[in-house]
Every structure is written in C-alpha cells, then in structure tokens.
Design a protein around this motif. Structure first.
Motif, PDB file in Angstrom:
ATOM      1  N   LYS A 150      -2.548  23.356 -54.918  1.00 46.79           N
ATOM      2  CA  LYS A 150      -2.780  22.876 -56.275  1.00 46.79           C
ATOM      3  C   LYS A 150      -2.285  21.447 -56.455  1.00 46.79           C
ATOM      4  CE  LYS A 150      -2.248  27.512 -58.117  1.00 46.79           C
ATOM      5  NZ  LYS A 150      -1.375  28.397 -58.891  1.00 46.79           N
ATOM      6  N   THR A 151      -2.800  20.793 -57.469  1.00 50.79           N
ATOM      7  CA  THR A 151      -2.406  19.426 -57.783  1.00 50.79           C
ATOM      8  C   THR A 151      -1.135  19.447 -58.611  1.00 50.79           C
ATOM      9  OG1 THR A 151      -4.727  18.819 -57.828  1.00 50.79           O
ATOM     10  CG2 THR A 151      -3.198  17.274 -58.810  1.00 50.79           C
ATOM     11  N   GLY A 152      -0.206  18.549 -58.305  1.00 56.56           N
ATOM     12  CA  GLY A 152       1.007  18.416 -59.096  1.00 56.56           C
ATOM     13  C   GLY A 152       0.831  17.330 -60.135  1.00 56.56           C
ATOM     14  N   TYR A 153       1.538  17.467 -61.258  1.00 57.97           N
ATOM     15  CA  TYR A 153       1.453  16.493 -62.339  1.00 57.97           C
ATOM     16  C   TYR A 153       2.837  15.945 -62.661  1.00 57.97           C
ATOM     17  CZ  TYR A 153      -3.226  18.293 -63.000  1.00 57.97           C
ATOM     18  OH  TYR A 153      -4.521  18.653 -62.794  1.00 57.97           O
ATOM     19  N   VAL A 154       2.904  14.660 -62.994  1.00 57.29           N
ATOM     20  CA  VAL A 154       4.163  14.015 -63.355  1.00 57.29           C
ATOM     21  C   VAL A 154       4.565  14.491 -64.747  1.00 57.29           C
ATOM     22  CG1 VAL A 154       5.261  11.783 -63.786  1.00 57.29           C
ATOM     23  CG2 VAL A 154       3.631  12.016 -61.930  1.00 57.29           C
ATOM     24  N   THR A 155       5.855  14.825 -64.910  1.00 53.28           N
ATOM     25  CA  THR A 155       6.340  15.329 -66.189  1.00 53.28           C
ATOM     26  C   THR A 155       6.421  14.202 -67.219  1.00 53.28           C
ATOM     27  OG1 THR A 155       8.632  14.965 -65.519  1.00 53.28           O
ATOM     28  CG2 THR A 155       7.689  17.137 -65.080  1.00 53.28           C
ATOM     29  N   GLU A 156       6.497  14.580 -68.481  1.00 53.73           N
ATOM     30  CA  GLU A 156       6.555  13.604 -69.572  1.00 53.73           C
ATOM     31  C   GLU A 156       7.822  12.766 -69.512  1.00 53.73           C
ATOM     32  OE1 GLU A 156       4.347  12.720 -71.932  1.00 53.73           O
ATOM     33  OE2 GLU A 156       2.934  13.974 -70.835  1.00 53.73           O
ATOM     34  N   THR A 157       8.918  13.322 -68.973  1.00 57.36           N
ATOM     35  CA  THR A 157      10.172  12.574 -68.909  1.00 57.36           C
ATOM     36  C   THR A 157      10.096  11.410 -67.930  1.00 57.36           C
ATOM     37  OG1 THR A 157      11.006  14.136 -67.270  1.00 57.36           O
ATOM     38  CG2 THR A 157      11.570  14.548 -69.564  1.00 57.36           C
ATOM     39  N   LEU A 158       9.203  11.486 -66.936  1.00 54.13           N
ATOM     40  CA  LEU A 158       9.077  10.424 -65.938  1.00 54.13           C
ATOM     41  C   LEU A 158       7.905   9.488 -66.201  1.00 54.13           C
ATOM     42  CD1 LEU A 158       9.773  12.438 -62.678  1.00 54.13           C
ATOM     43  CD2 LEU A 158      11.285  10.828 -63.796  1.00 54.13           C
ATOM     44  N   MET A 159       7.097   9.779 -67.216  1.00 55.34           N
ATOM     45  CA  MET A 159       5.887   8.989 -67.448  1.00 55.34           C
ATOM     46  C   MET A 159       6.195   7.529 -67.776  1.00 55.34           C
ATOM     47  SD  MET A 159       3.057  10.296 -66.766  1.00 55.34           S
ATOM     48  CE  MET A 159       1.884   9.286 -67.623  1.00 55.34           C
ATOM     49  N   GLU A 160       7.272   7.260 -68.505  1.00 60.32           N
ATOM     50  CA  GLU A 160       7.601   5.872 -68.859  1.00 60.32           C
ATOM     51  C   GLU A 160       7.917   5.060 -67.605  1.00 60.32           C
ATOM     52  OE1 GLU A 160      10.707   3.348 -71.675  1.00 60.32           O
ATOM     53  OE2 GLU A 160      10.536   5.513 -71.899  1.00 60.32           O
ATOM     54  N   GLN A 161       8.678   5.658 -66.679  1.00 56.62           N
ATOM     55  CA  GLN A 161       9.002   4.976 -65.429  1.00 56.62           C
ATOM     56  C   GLN A 161       7.753   4.775 -64.574  1.00 56.62           C
ATOM     57  OE1 GLN A 161      12.023   7.252 -63.476  1.00 56.62           O
ATOM     58  NE2 GLN A 161      13.342   7.265 -65.283  1.00 56.62           N
ATOM     59  N   MET A 162       6.896   5.783 -64.556  1.00 59.45           N
ATOM     60  CA  MET A 162       5.691   5.690 -63.742  1.00 59.45           C
ATOM     61  C   MET A 162       4.714   4.665 -64.302  1.00 59.45           C
ATOM     62  SD  MET A 162       6.222   7.592 -61.202  1.00 59.45           S
ATOM     63  CE  MET A 162       4.619   7.495 -60.472  1.00 59.45           C
ATOM     64  N   ASN A 163       4.693   4.481 -65.608  1.00 58.73           N
ATOM     65  CA  ASN A 163       3.812   3.470 -66.201  1.00 58.73           C
ATOM     66  C   ASN A 163       4.259   2.053 -65.838  1.00 58.73           C
ATOM     67  OD1 ASN A 163       2.009   5.218 -67.383  1.00 58.73           O
ATOM     68  ND2 ASN A 163       3.246   5.475 -69.210  1.00 58.73           N
ATOM     69  N   HIS A 164       5.556   1.873 -65.545  1.00 61.81           N
ATOM     70  CA  HIS A 164       6.015   0.575 -65.044  1.00 61.81           C
ATOM     71  C   HIS A 164       5.544   0.353 -63.615  1.00 61.81           C
ATOM     72  CE1 HIS A 164       8.407  -0.720 -68.417  1.00 61.81           C
ATOM     73  NE2 HIS A 164       9.027   0.453 -68.474  1.00 61.81           N
ATOM     74  N   LEU A 165       5.524   1.441 -62.813  1.00 60.05           N
ATOM     75  CA  LEU A 165       5.092   1.306 -61.422  1.00 60.05           C
ATOM     76  C   LEU A 165       3.574   1.126 -61.317  1.00 60.05           C
ATOM     77  CD1 LEU A 165       7.253   4.076 -59.715  1.00 60.05           C
ATOM     78  CD2 LEU A 165       7.640   1.631 -59.687  1.00 60.05           C
ATOM     79  N   LEU A 166       2.844   1.822 -62.203  1.00 57.36           N
ATOM     80  CA  LEU A 166       1.379   1.759 -62.178  1.00 57.36           C
ATOM     81  C   LEU A 166       0.870   1.321 -63.542  1.00 57.36           C
ATOM     82  CD1 LEU A 166       0.811   5.115 -60.315  1.00 57.36           C
ATOM     83  CD2 LEU A 166       0.529   2.837 -59.364  1.00 57.36           C
ATOM     84  N   PRO A 167       0.896   0.033 -63.846  1.00 54.87           N
ATOM     85  CA  PRO A 167       0.529  -0.414 -65.181  1.00 54.87           C
ATOM     86  C   PRO A 167      -0.955  -0.328 -65.483  1.00 54.87           C
ATOM     87  CG  PRO A 167       1.053  -2.299 -63.807  1.00 54.87           C
ATOM     88  CD  PRO A 167       1.351  -1.078 -62.999  1.00 54.87           C
ATOM     89  N   TYR A 168      -1.822  -0.330 -64.478  1.00 54.82           N
ATOM     90  CA  TYR A 168      -3.268  -0.347 -64.728  1.00 54.82           C
ATOM     91  C   TYR A 168      -3.949   0.892 -64.238  1.00 54.82           C
ATOM     92  CZ  TYR A 168      -2.116  -5.216 -65.464  1.00 54.82           C
ATOM     93  OH  TYR A 168      -1.546  -6.368 -65.920  1.00 54.82           O
TER      94      TYR A 168
END
Length: 66
Positions: free
Chosen positions: A48-66
């Motif tokens: 199955k596919t894993g999904y990033v949790t809401e608590t880490l989304m802010e950090q991940m948006n810095h890593l992947l801005p586009y």
C-alpha cells in the motif's frame, strides 16, 4: 526585480509525490529483497501507499515547494 525561485530538496523529490488532492505520498520500504521470511500480511501492508501525516506537512512543503 522578480523573486528567486525556491529549489526542491533532491532527496525528497525522489521519494515523495503529490496526489491529485494535494497530499504527499510515498512507497513503503522493505520490498526489494529478503522477502522469504516476511509474511503475506506484512507484504500486503507494504504494497500500500504511505501518506505523510498532517504534523509533517509544513516541513515537507519547505522541502517540496512546487
């Protein structure tokens, strides 16, 4: 003068991808080799596919801005 574009993190863009709804997804690890001793239930969950949790989304948006 236009603003500078942000760079995506090279390691993150190889491992994560955006879904149509905007979530970040990834493929689970542990499926490449030594699968003889892993049970069928474990292999089904790894498929199955894993999904990033809401608590880490802010950090991940810095890593992947586009």
């Amino acid at each position: 003068m236009p603003k500078m574009k942000l760079k995506s993190h090279s390691g993150a863009k190889k491992r994560f991808f955006r879904t149509a709804s905007g979530k970040l997804a990834y493929r689970k690890c542990g499926r490449s080799h030594i699968m003889v001793h892993k049970g069928a239930k474990r292999m089904r969950t790894l498929r199955k596919t894993g999904y990033v949790t809401e608590t880490l989304m802010e950090q991940m948006n810095h890593l992947l801005p586009y």
